[in-house]
Motif scaffolding. Structure first.
Motif, mmCIF file in Angstrom:
data_model
loop_
_atom_site.group_PDB
_atom_site.id
_atom_site.type_symbol
_atom_site.label_atom_id
_atom_site.label_comp_id
_atom_site.label_asym_id
_atom_site.label_seq_id
_atom_site.Cartn_x
_atom_site.Cartn_y
_atom_site.Cartn_z
ATOM 1 N N GLN A 152 2.824 -0.925 -11.732
ATOM 2 C CA GLN A 152 2.056 -1.309 -12.633
ATOM 3 C C GLN A 152 1.016 -0.524 -12.249
ATOM 4 N N VAL A 153 0.354 -1.175 -10.880
ATOM 5 C CA VAL A 153 -0.457 -0.159 -10.505
ATOM 6 C C VAL A 153 -1.044 1.428 -10.284
ATOM 7 N N VAL A 154 0.455 1.872 -9.947
ATOM 8 C CA VAL A 154 0.727 3.522 -10.126
ATOM 9 C C VAL A 154 0.322 3.843 -11.437
ATOM 10 N N GLU A 155 1.052 3.500 -12.713
ATOM 11 C CA GLU A 155 0.898 3.675 -14.530
ATOM 12 C C GLU A 155 -0.568 3.642 -14.552
ATOM 13 N N ILE A 156 -1.012 2.159 -14.160
ATOM 14 C CA ILE A 156 -2.752 2.855 -14.207
ATOM 15 C C ILE A 156 -3.488 3.091 -13.940
ATOM 16 N N LEU A 157 -3.533 4.054 -12.810
ATOM 17 C CA LEU A 157 -3.649 5.164 -11.502
ATOM 18 C C LEU A 157 -3.357 6.759 -12.509
ATOM 19 N N LYS A 158 -2.189 6.337 -12.888
ATOM 20 C CA LYS A 158 -1.821 7.732 -14.036
ATOM 21 C C LYS A 158 -1.528 8.035 -15.470
ATOM 22 N N TYR A 159 -2.809 6.774 -16.169
ATOM 23 C CA TYR A 159 -3.410 6.561 -17.125
ATOM 24 C C TYR A 159 -4.456 7.220 -17.140
ATOM 25 N N ARG A 216 1.100 -1.123 -0.147
ATOM 26 C CA ARG A 216 -0.114 0.356 -0.253
ATOM 27 C C ARG A 216 1.133 1.112 0.201
ATOM 28 N N ASP A 217 1.649 1.089 0.942
ATOM 29 C CA ASP A 217 3.017 2.309 0.902
ATOM 30 C C ASP A 217 3.419 2.489 -0.145
ATOM 31 N N GLU A 218 3.840 1.454 -0.950
ATOM 32 C CA GLU A 218 4.931 1.752 -2.068
ATOM 33 C C GLU A 218 3.783 2.179 -2.717
ATOM 34 N N ILE A 219 2.389 1.928 -3.594
ATOM 35 C CA ILE A 219 1.455 2.534 -4.273
ATOM 36 C C ILE A 219 0.889 4.095 -3.820
ATOM 37 N N LYS A 220 1.297 4.013 -2.659
ATOM 38 C CA LYS A 220 0.831 5.584 -2.246
ATOM 39 C C LYS A 220 2.367 6.418 -2.923
ATOM 40 N N ARG A 221 3.224 6.196 -2.533
ATOM 41 C CA ARG A 221 4.657 6.974 -2.750
ATOM 42 C C ARG A 221 5.298 7.535 -4.243
ATOM 43 N N GLY A 222 4.428 6.027 -5.110
ATOM 44 C CA GLY A 222 4.512 6.219 -6.420
ATOM 45 C C GLY A 222 3.699 7.397 -6.949
ATOM 46 N N ALA A 223 2.448 7.164 -6.769
ATOM 47 C CA ALA A 223 1.138 7.963 -6.615
ATOM 48 C C ALA A 223 1.676 9.979 -6.743
ATOM 49 N N GLN A 224 2.148 9.490 -5.220
ATOM 50 C CA GLN A 224 2.726 11.070 -4.651
ATOM 51 C C GLN A 224 4.048 11.770 -5.405
ATOM 52 N N ALA A 225 4.995 10.598 -5.980
ATOM 53 C CA ALA A 225 5.898 10.792 -6.969
ATOM 54 C C ALA A 225 5.513 11.396 -8.269
ATOM 55 N N LEU A 273 -0.179 12.345 -8.677
ATOM 56 C CA LEU A 273 -1.052 12.214 -8.958
ATOM 57 C C LEU A 273 -2.272 12.658 -8.101
ATOM 58 N N ASP A 274 -3.441 13.137 -8.220
ATOM 59 C CA ASP A 274 -4.996 13.006 -6.845
ATOM 60 C C ASP A 274 -5.789 11.927 -6.760
ATOM 61 N N VAL A 275 -4.892 11.132 -5.822
ATOM 62 C CA VAL A 275 -6.019 10.240 -5.812
ATOM 63 C C VAL A 275 -5.658 10.152 -4.419
ATOM 64 N N VAL A 276 -7.145 9.982 -3.754
ATOM 65 C CA VAL A 276 -7.166 9.488 -2.421
ATOM 66 C C VAL A 276 -6.987 7.613 -2.473
#
Lengths: 146, 146, 146, 146, 146, 146, 146, 146
Positions: B135-142, B16-25, B28-31
């Motif tokens: 890959q999950v971060v990539e999906i969120l980014k897209y 979970r933390d890895e994905i959150k860090r990836g989103a932050q890096a 991304l505007d993701v909660v």
């Protein structure tokens, strides 16, 4: 009173037949439905749609063909029995339970005592937890009595 | 574009933390939301409601208190990520996936290649299968790009 | 994490205030809603629409005006707490519980041990049974923690 | 015209039979359903699933087994009649009424005049209030006429 | 407490403004919405999409353009007030009431005493019947009080 | 192909019978349903539940008893035909149309050309507008053909 | 009045920008959303999840990743505009229209006169048919006016 | 096991008959439904409701009369088969697919390999993609087996 009961989960023991026999022995007006429980046929359900080089897509196609049947039957049932056996991951059984929970479809679980803890979320949304096929038959006998 | 993502499943690694860090890096505007992931606290969620002599009912009470939170958060999310790790039964993760499927809530699975077969029904109803947090971060980014 | 909690049932003790104070003391991000709890005002909610000679229709009109508020607030809440006190029939509390059950809206009951048996159907569909306001605050504290 | 009517509430008088006899005497094409109305059997509905040391959990299990039946029958009915008698709390009857209200399922109440006030919220969402079994039969006769 | 109220029906008197002024005078936190109430503009809502030789299709197009707005606003409201005036057929007002009834959206009617009988079905599904704008303001004041 | 058609609206001409005869003459497999169309009986539908001094409450009770039937039949139908005649307000017909619209239940209107404008919102959500019973029969003939 | 509008369909002309400019020029409070309209990016949306040897599965994965976004945005919108251009099959646009129709989500179509016939089913369930971007802006201007 | 299958799309080849013959040859308990597939009759479905000078409104009326049938049959089916042929736009087929997707109704697509790319969104929400009528029969045979 008639009832339609979908039997979900484990396909390596004959628990479905035992429940059916029990229902019949008690003269219950219950129709039982389930996924195709022939393991090899189920894994090959999508094969006639064309060969796949990747196991992921082969599984994917077969699972979706199976879902045409299972989704329809679960939604048409009055009760779902979800059986967790001793072996295998059985994530499909837990998936069916979650599906029922979201639909507000009543389901009961059927599993032994040693997997209470990992099944706690699944049991929490169930209407009952049974440990034997006889208990499931008892439930059916009770809920369908005149 | 903003998105709310519920992270379901495995609680023994820091995915979970890895994905959150990836989103932050990636700005991304993701909660992100999730169940309470402190294992002991989660198992004890119902303890303050009174002691139980049976482990089944202790688990039962805690699971239901947890469900107050998880049900609300899953229904409020735009996407659910369901993580299956190497260990444990993780039936709750499959349960969440089934719950999403019945609601028509999009979810993606996150698991390694060696459990493709037992997860085939869960993957069949998913919008994507990822094998890494990146890959999950990539999906969120897209999906959230302007 | 923020939560909206509807407090249903008994209006003759200050249990609502106790729960609110407990939530505040714990710094919880919870919005509490409820019916109009001023008993006389509630009974008279429809009086301005014209006098009635029959008590049935006076009650009928007031109940429906109250329902404009309660129905909206229950549907907008994340959790409902249903309180059964020592006195009165409190059928409206049980009605709210049934309403929640059909909507799939999580609710917890709050009542003492001596009325377990008559409340068994109401408790059966609840996510938890609490016997004190402190326990309700504990639940809120747990389900909203970050 | 055929109709399915679920009879909810009081189980200590023979009001259900009176309504059935009235319907039969009038040649109505009505199917009546209800919970299991044998009080002892109902309280013991979950006993075969294992003994409980706590009365709460015994009640809990039995209520849920009963709910498998009642939920299904209420949802399958065209009309629900909810009877409140002179004795007992009958919170389950009010619960059923709330359940119907949320589903948009029409229900009528059946109770004497002296409990109008505590039942005002339940009556407010009902399609009719009857004070005798004969009146219920009249309603059925009217709504099913060709 | 805030509320969103959709004002449906009669467009030839200033009842909407009176209710808005009343709400404002009472400091109510209510947002009012409605169809476009400029009669000519409403009839011409579809004209820019191309001329029609038939009055049926001109009306058809304009009604649908109007429905884009009204459907969205009705569904987003907490309460609908449906006003029937002295003149005109006002079938659209009755249509909105039926729409609300099917959605389970609370509505109140506003009309004088001389049209009770033809409006009986519309009133039967309403939460209240008011005969003056002041009464509607009273309802809003009551249901939104803290 | 079989179809169930609910005939709503005007009760002062024999349009329902004409449509039924037309369907029969064409050998259509259509079941027709409707409210109780005996005007006096309909107005008195709640009278047996006790006398009312106010005409509002008499109408209220009768309308709700009628709604037990109409709501059930509308929801069970495949198509609703809504007839607006030359006389009377017929707000109940427009109410039924709005009810259908919100449910996504297909309906057709049946009315003469001179009331196109006041019915524009009702027609806008309809699947067809017919001006004669023969046209309605034609529609039924077409939609049920093998 | 604010509105959220999802722009579906053709991605080879700048019709989306024209509508946005028109809305801005008119000072409308409208938020526009859409799929990712960069064609290459859209086709490659699933590529980072692993290479596929078959074009079917490559398309499949990308379409599902895109659907995470489009499904969420369509459901969150107040209105959908579906554009059919001169070229390409644009089955996705018709798919979105059908999706809206089943949800009861209002949509308008935007296409030239020469494709009226093949789009008749899509137009039949639409709230309007526009032939120019200016007309769409007019609709938005009208439905959001104060 | 019995199944109801709606056959949507192309009306210029006899694929429906081939599938029916295949089902019959295999002794399957499947009921097939579809739109009226007589092209001229379908285009003229609304003609008896009055002549139109504009082709748009003629198409509009006929499409809606057709939708009375198709909407009902799609919603009553267990599975929808959506066929895309070599010719014509077939937007109605894609519309039906989107309609099914939003309802959660399982559908399979039937089309040749050369239109994979433009149909990717339609295929992404399907339970299977078949390229021949025989494959569809195989699916039906599998999902309905005892």
């Amino acid at each position: 009173m008639s009832f339609t009961v979908y039997l979900s989960g484990e396909i390596h023991t004959d628990w479905r037949d035992e429940i059916k026999r029990g229902a019949q022995a008690n003269g219950l007006d219950v129709v039982f439905t389930s996924a195709v429980t022939d393991h090899d046929a189920s894994d090959a359900a999508g094969d006639h749609l064309g060969e796949e080089s990747s196991s992921f897509w082969r599984d994917h196609k077969s699972s979706k063909v199976n879902a045409i049947r299972t989704k329809t039957l679960i939604e048409a049932s009055d009760l779902v029995v979800v059986r967790f056996g001793d072996k295998y991951k059985q994530w499909n059984a837990a998936f069916d339970a979650g599906y029922c929970a979201a639909l507000g479809k009543p389901y009961v679980t059927l599993h032994s005592e040693d997997i209470i803890h990992p099944l706690k979320e699944v049991d929490a949304a169930a209407m009952a937890w049974a440990t034997s096929n006889e208990q499931v038959v008892e439930i059916l006998k009770y809920v369908t009595r005149d």
